[in-house]
Scaffold this motif. Sequence first.
Motif, PDB file in Angstrom:
ATOM      1  N   VAL A  62       0.846  -1.201   0.000  1.00  0.00           N
ATOM      2  CA  VAL A  62       0.000   0.000   0.000  1.00  0.00           C
ATOM      3  C   VAL A  62       0.880   1.249   0.000  1.00  0.00           C
ATOM      4  O   VAL A  62       0.634   2.196  -0.760  1.00  0.00           O
ATOM      5  N   GLN A  63       1.905   1.247   0.823  1.00  0.00           N
ATOM      6  CA  GLN A  63       2.831   2.386   0.883  1.00  0.00           C
ATOM      7  C   GLN A  63       3.477   2.634  -0.475  1.00  0.00           C
ATOM      8  O   GLN A  63       3.581   3.782  -0.929  1.00  0.00           O
ATOM      9  N   ALA A  64       3.900   1.573  -1.139  1.00  0.00           N
ATOM     10  CA  ALA A  64       4.541   1.707  -2.452  1.00  0.00           C
ATOM     11  C   ALA A  64       3.571   2.285  -3.479  1.00  0.00           C
ATOM     12  O   ALA A  64       3.944   3.165  -4.264  1.00  0.00           O
ATOM     13  N   PHE A  65       2.331   1.824  -3.484  1.00  0.00           N
ATOM     14  CA  PHE A  65       1.349   2.333  -4.445  1.00  0.00           C
ATOM     15  C   PHE A  65       1.015   3.796  -4.175  1.00  0.00           C
ATOM     16  O   PHE A  65       0.890   4.584  -5.107  1.00  0.00           O
ATOM     17  N   HIS A  66       0.904   4.153  -2.910  1.00  0.00           N
ATOM     18  CA  HIS A  66       0.677   5.572  -2.582  1.00  0.00           C
ATOM     19  C   HIS A  66       1.856   6.419  -3.044  1.00  0.00           C
ATOM     20  O   HIS A  66       1.657   7.490  -3.625  1.00  0.00           O
ATOM     21  N   ALA A  67       3.072   5.937  -2.823  1.00  0.00           N
ATOM     22  CA  ALA A  67       4.271   6.682  -3.222  1.00  0.00           C
ATOM     23  C   ALA A  67       4.340   6.870  -4.737  1.00  0.00           C
ATOM     24  O   ALA A  67       4.873   7.877  -5.216  1.00  0.00           O
ATOM     25  N   MET A  68       3.800   5.904  -5.484  1.00  0.00           N
ATOM     26  CA  MET A  68       3.784   6.005  -6.944  1.00  0.00           C
ATOM     27  C   MET A  68       2.584   6.796  -7.455  1.00  0.00           C
ATOM     28  O   MET A  68       2.419   6.960  -8.664  1.00  0.00           O
ATOM     29  N   GLY A  69       1.733   7.260  -6.549  1.00  0.00           N
ATOM     30  CA  GLY A  69       0.557   8.030  -6.948  1.00  0.00           C
ATOM     31  C   GLY A  69      -0.523   7.195  -7.594  1.00  0.00           C
ATOM     32  O   GLY A  69      -1.342   7.710  -8.364  1.00  0.00           O
ATOM     33  N   LYS A  70      -0.552   5.910  -7.277  1.00  0.00           N
ATOM     34  CA  LYS A  70      -1.542   5.009  -7.865  1.00  0.00           C
ATOM     35  C   LYS A  70      -2.702   4.779  -6.901  1.00  0.00           C
ATOM     36  O   LYS A  70      -2.546   4.868  -5.683  1.00  0.00           O
ATOM     37  N   THR A  71      -3.845   4.459  -7.456  1.00  0.00           N
ATOM     38  CA  THR A  71      -5.053   4.230  -6.688  1.00  0.00           C
ATOM     39  C   THR A  71      -4.959   2.964  -5.851  1.00  0.00           C
ATOM     40  O   THR A  71      -4.481   1.927  -6.325  1.00  0.00           O
ATOM     41  N   VAL A  72      -5.428   3.059  -4.617  1.00  0.00           N
ATOM     42  CA  VAL A  72      -5.529   1.910  -3.721  1.00  0.00           C
ATOM     43  C   VAL A  72      -7.001   1.751  -3.351  1.00  0.00           C
ATOM     44  O   VAL A  72      -7.611   2.672  -2.811  1.00  0.00           O
ATOM     45  N   GLY A  73      -7.554   0.603  -3.690  1.00  0.00           N
ATOM     46  CA  GLY A  73      -8.939   0.304  -3.349  1.00  0.00           C
ATOM     47  C   GLY A  73      -8.999  -0.873  -2.390  1.00  0.00           C
ATOM     48  O   GLY A  73      -8.003  -1.551  -2.148  1.00  0.00           O
ATOM     49  N   PHE A  74     -10.173  -1.102  -1.854  1.00  0.00           N
ATOM     50  CA  PHE A  74     -10.361  -2.162  -0.859  1.00  0.00           C
ATOM     51  C   PHE A  74     -11.508  -3.060  -1.267  1.00  0.00           C
ATOM     52  O   PHE A  74     -12.478  -2.612  -1.861  1.00  0.00           O
ATOM     53  N   VAL A  75     -11.385  -4.345  -0.909  1.00  0.00           N
ATOM     54  CA  VAL A  75     -12.424  -5.335  -1.166  1.00  0.00           C
ATOM     55  C   VAL A  75     -12.751  -5.983   0.163  1.00  0.00           C
ATOM     56  O   VAL A  75     -11.868  -6.586   0.802  1.00  0.00           O
TER      57      VAL A  75
END
Length: 115
Positions: A97-110
């Motif tokens: 999650v930290q890596a995706f946030h750092a790359m500016g990418k969307t994080v969703g939840f299921v």
Amino acid sequence: MPESFTYLATPYSRYPYGLEAAYHEACRAANLLRETRRIRIFCPVAEFHKLANSLGIDPLDHEFWLAVCRPFMERAADLLLVKMAGWQDSLGVAKEVQAFHAMGKTVGFVDWNVG
């Protein structure tokens, strides 16, 4: 250009029912999302659990697996985090999650329930 895909984060080492059960639930979640949402999924637990076991690679070596998964995280369009038991305590999920946030990418939840 290759089609985009979604990176599916699932707990593994902190899954309370064990590693084998974490693998089976990750596969189940990935397959269900492929079928219901019609999206391309890459799930490291589903893809690498059996490989690690067959090659004798430590499945709990977080640094090794993060390095293996890094290129997939970089190529993925977004991340979906499956809220399986143990997800809040998972070091791997937190780092993904930290890596995706750092790359500016969307994080969703299921939301997910065993059973």
